[in-house]
Design an enzyme around this catalytic site. Sequence first.
Site, short mmCIF file in Angstrom:
data_model
loop_
_atom_site.label_atom_id
_atom_site.label_comp_id
_atom_site.label_asym_id
_atom_site.label_seq_id
_atom_site.Cartn_x
_atom_site.Cartn_y
_atom_site.Cartn_z
N ASN A 9 -5.29 -59.51 3.93
CA ASN A 9 -4.32 -59.87 4.99
C ASN A 9 -4.88 -60.04 6.31
OD1 ASN A 9 -2.11 -59.75 6.67
ND2 ASN A 9 -1.25 -57.75 6.23
N ASP A 10 -5.41 -59.25 7.04
CA ASP A 10 -6.14 -59.27 8.25
C ASP A 10 -7.00 -60.34 8.41
OD1 ASP A 10 -4.46 -57.21 9.34
OD2 ASP A 10 -6.07 -55.84 8.98
#
Lengths: 460, 105
Positions: free
Chosen positions: A387-388
């Site tokens: 994600n990040d």
Amino acid sequence: MVAILYLISALLFIFALRGLSHPESSRMGNIFGIIGMIIAVFTTLMFKSVLSYYEIGAAILIGGAIGSFIALRIEMTALPQLVAAFHSLVGLAAVFVAAAAFYDPVAFSIGKVGSIKTASLVEMSIGTFIGAITFSGSVLAFGKLQGTISGKPIVFKFQHLINALIFLLIIFLIVLFVINQSPTIFWTIVIVSILLGFLVVIPIGGADMPVVVSMLNSYSGWAACGIGFTLSNNLLIITGALVGASGAILSYIMSKGMNRSIINVVLGGFGGEQDTSASKDNSDKIVKQGNAEDAAYIMKNADSVIIVPGYGMAVAQAQHALREMGDILKKEGIEVRYAIHPVAGRMPGHMNVLLAEANVPYEEVLELDEINHDFPMTEVSFVIGANDVTNPAAKTDESSPIFGMPILDVEKSQSVLFVKRSMATGYSGVDNELFYRDNTTMLFGDAKKMCEDIVKSLSA
Amino acid sequence: MEAHSSEVFVIGLTVFFLACIIGYYVVWSVTPALHSPLMGVTNAISSVIIVGAILAAGPQGFDTSKIFGLIGVVLASVNIFGGFLVTYRMLSMFKKKTKKTKEKE
């Protein structure tokens, strides 16, 4: 003679690391390491003062059996925990060796009980201090990685001040120890250092674990160095320095992968807290949801797919199903590659090992610098459990906690598929605007199940 | 002996800094894909402190120092066997699949 054999052993250790420059030479490197260790152990057993072969042999067998059993049984997804656990043992062993040297200095020719040389006392206590910190820090890191302790950073008031005071206390204790050589003070140093090790790792969150594991790796090396100085043993000094340097470089690479300084990571407290302001902004935005069939359709009609794996893939053990999916796509004539972010997973190189375990050829697995410029020419990015490391906010939003972090430019590919369990934010607690883009399709569900379903749809 | 101790320390320090420099260059040459095996190997070789533990466990009879030494030997052995074996397992995975792809081709 002893010095020469130790030198050969040290050289073999250097070759062991050198071998890791390429997968093809790496196995030979590991063998060099093993030979080096055998030489070191047998050379030491040949010392005149070493007589209790049975006890030592039994100890090696017991330890060896436990180590082999664990190493052969461990799941590759649990590697970070295993490495943390092993680091704790190096730290503890360093403490015991230092204690042994303190109680029987004659065996190490560093003086007599009660009148050990000052230099040896200083080196001994530094070795003990680093060893004890490595031990407790690794135990806590193990707990966080294993999930027995919450991975969330635990922050409290005056944390850093307390740590600094404890550090000063340890220096004071070391001075005291050098002056009066009291066993009580020796063990006090051990206990206070163990406490400090816990306190240092406690504020560090789960996603920062790659840095912590690397740092503890480094500490275990410096602990060996400290013991090496105590015993005036060049083999220990060289090996300790190699390991210390290795861990330090890995920590540096990992923190750079997050655009944070090592100091910032160590001070901790990053992640875990929900950034409510950011998530509120996006609550009314529309997310395009898809299922396995949609994903199969999108990828089947593409020329090129880049797969971006993250920690979620490891948790779901999805690597085998993912490789199967990749194989089918390749058979269809689609170019399939894997993009690895430096901090993906919970330890350096974690994703590479998992993909290797699933038989993904390493030529298809590329690092951020190697593949990032290919995203604009890529039709589909398949993000699984990451994600990040794909969040464009790292480039555009200066207020974001992840601003400045190098990211994989999946946003530049024509379409993005996100396999996620839910809309939850990543470890940084930052919402990912990519989820709301028109060319993004969210695939909610377990990563492994999703890959298996896609495989079914592809082969149907 | 006492007069030489500072000299011994300086030699140790020399060795230490040279080893750090070697470590620096060798580790930067490690391919990022093999960073996990690197941790496995460094973990195994840092257990070379078994040398110190064996010296402590060496003398006959039983005293505090010997017990500490034997515990040290056990702990270090766990790491040596575990570290090298787990590295071996990781590295053989990097082998298997290249062979397979070659076969496929």
